[in-house]
Design a protein around this motif. Structure first.
Motif, short mmCIF file in Angstrom:
data_model
loop_
_atom_site.label_atom_id
_atom_site.label_comp_id
_atom_site.label_asym_id
_atom_site.label_seq_id
_atom_site.Cartn_x
_atom_site.Cartn_y
_atom_site.Cartn_z
N ASN A 136 63.79 51.70 45.29
CA ASN A 136 63.58 50.44 46.03
C ASN A 136 64.05 49.25 45.22
O ASN A 136 64.71 48.36 45.72
N LEU A 137 63.66 49.29 43.94
CA LEU A 137 64.04 48.16 43.09
C LEU A 137 65.56 48.11 42.94
O LEU A 137 66.17 47.05 43.03
N GLU A 150 52.50 44.93 40.81
CA GLU A 150 51.83 45.54 41.96
C GLU A 150 51.10 46.82 41.54
O GLU A 150 51.71 47.72 40.96
N TYR A 156 63.22 47.68 33.60
CA TYR A 156 62.12 48.17 34.43
C TYR A 156 61.58 49.50 33.88
O TYR A 156 60.38 49.67 33.66
N LEU A 173 53.62 55.72 40.31
CA LEU A 173 54.04 54.91 41.46
C LEU A 173 55.31 54.13 41.14
O LEU A 173 56.23 54.02 41.94
N LYS A 174 55.34 53.57 39.92
CA LYS A 174 56.48 52.74 39.53
C LYS A 174 57.76 53.56 39.43
O LYS A 174 58.82 53.12 39.85
N ALA A 186 57.55 43.77 41.07
CA ALA A 186 57.50 45.22 41.27
C ALA A 186 56.54 45.88 40.28
O ALA A 186 55.81 46.80 40.62
N TRP A 244 49.53 54.21 38.17
CA TRP A 244 50.52 53.13 38.20
C TRP A 244 51.91 53.61 37.76
O TRP A 244 52.90 53.39 38.47
N ALA A 252 58.36 56.31 41.02
CA ALA A 252 58.76 56.73 42.37
C ALA A 252 59.48 55.60 43.11
O ALA A 252 60.27 55.85 44.01
N ALA A 253 59.20 54.35 42.70
CA ALA A 253 59.77 53.20 43.43
C ALA A 253 61.05 52.67 42.80
O ALA A 253 61.54 51.61 43.18
N VAL A 254 61.61 53.40 41.86
CA VAL A 254 62.83 52.96 41.18
C VAL A 254 63.95 52.66 42.18
O VAL A 254 64.66 51.66 42.07
#
Ligand SMILES: [Zn+2]
Length: 371
Positions: free
Chosen positions: A53-54, A36, A139, A46-47, A33, A43, A49-51
């Motif tokens: 999903n993880l 990417e 993360y 993006l990371k 994760a 970056w 925002a994707a918390v």
């Protein structure tokens, strides 16, 4: 066949393997994760925002682990109990004193198996929430540390991300505190809880089965590199049940009807166990003692000291740690350097084993990965 905690050690290891494998899967998911889009200027945004999903992916891994582990714990304990019973039957059969037949009638499924399984499941309950929190914290920590130097470019960001991820990979999920206030990492914590439960199941089954065959005395083996806790009980005769304390007891000869024999008993089996005999990793075995027939085992020379075995355990932990770090490596050079550390500790184990004659335990140097 005498019984000792290591009779069922592999069963505890198999359950701990499930947790270690899941931990490896989590580190892999976090690493992928993060890796990417590492070159992107946005970056960090993006990371973050994707918390979500993880988090969903991590929860899925943990839910699967919880289901697998509950089943595996129950099975392992039933198997450990069964092995203990089989060990007693085999032992009495080999002694050929006609008691094997009496012992062969299976005992009803012991409630202790269920009780032990419930206790382990309760002890491991907090593990899952901690795995989720530790993963998400790791993360966020990596993103925060890598984003702290945004002007330094992608290469530096990669290094910062690697350093932060390494902290998590080398530390693992930890912070489990046992009843004595000691802190454990995930795998060791689960393994400790399982080992004491499987050992208990095997030892109780063995003792129950001997009791069903009318055997009331047991003897403790000699074990190489014994720990100080066990030393007072080594090569001693114990009463399977009953009051604590050393004493002389009058018992009937195992094969001569009516002939009485005086036996020096060092205490009771529950007393010895409460004082530390059969602690985790204990190698002492307990077997039936038949008055007038059984011989106390001879003293064996040790192959190295207890401290040597502890040194070996330390090297084994380092090997597993550096293997885990190698798996978390985000580039080839890092992975290579870490594999070199693995080999370095493997060399130390080889040297220690050659010096002392201690057996090498290769399975303890293995890192379990997801199947
Ligand atoms: Zn011991």
């Amino acid at each position: 066949m005498p019984v000792s905690p290591d009779l069922s050690e592999d069963l505890a290891t198999a359950v701990a393997d499930l947790y270690e494998a899941a931990e490896g899967v989590l580190i892999g998911k976090i690493r992928r994760a993060l890796a990417e889009g590492l070159g992107s200027p946005v970056w960090a945004e993006l990371k973050l925002a994707a918390v979500g999903n993880l988090q969903a992916a991590v929860q899925e891994v943990i839910a699967a682990l919880q289901t697998d582990a509950s089943g595996a714990i129950g099975q392992a304990l039933a198997e450990a109990y069964d092995r203990g019973q089989q060990a007693a039957v085999a032992e009495l059969g080999a002694l050929g004193v006609g008691q094997a037949a009496a012992a062969a009638a299976a005992l009803p499924t012991a409630p202790i198996v269920d009780r032990l399984a419930q206790a382990v499941i309760a002890d491991t309950g907090p593990v899952y929430l901690r795995m989720l929190r530790a993963s998400m914290d790791a993360y966020r920590d990596v993103v925060a540390r890598a984003a702290a130097a945004p002007l330094l470019g992608a290469q530096t960001r990669r290094q910062a991300a690697q350093a932060a991820l390494d902290d998590f990979a080398s530390r693992g999920v930890k912070g489990f505190v046992d009843s004595r206030g000691r802190s454990w990492e995930l795998r060791s914590y689960v393994e400790m809880a399982m080992r004491s439960a499987t050992a208990r199941a095997s030892l109780e089954a063995h003792s129950d089965r001997l009791g069903a065959a009318g055997v009331e005395l047991v003897m403790v083996s000699q074990a190489p590199e014994e720990c100080p806790l066990c030393r007072p009980w080594e090569r001693q005769i114990l009463a399977r049940t009953g009051a604590p304390g050393a004493r002389d007891v009058q018992v009937e000869h195992a094969t001569e009807d009516g002939e009485m024999v005086t036996v020096r008993v060092a205490g009771s089996l529950p007393e010895a166990r409460a004082a530390g005999l059969h602690h985790p990793n204990c190698r002492h075995r307990v077997s039936a003692y038949l008055p007038g027939m059984s011989r106390i085992p001879a003293v064996q020379p040790s192959r190295g000291t207890y401290e040597d075995t502890q040194k070996q355990r330390y090297y084994e932990r380092q090997i597993r740690k550096w293997k885990r770090l190698a798996d978390a490596g985000m580039d080839e050079a890092t992975v290579k350097a870490r594999r070199a550390r693995v080999r370095e500790y493997q060399t130390r184990v080889r040297e220690l084993v050659a010096e002392t004659g201690l057996p090498r335990k290769r399975h303890r140097e293995q890192l379990t990965t997801a199947r």
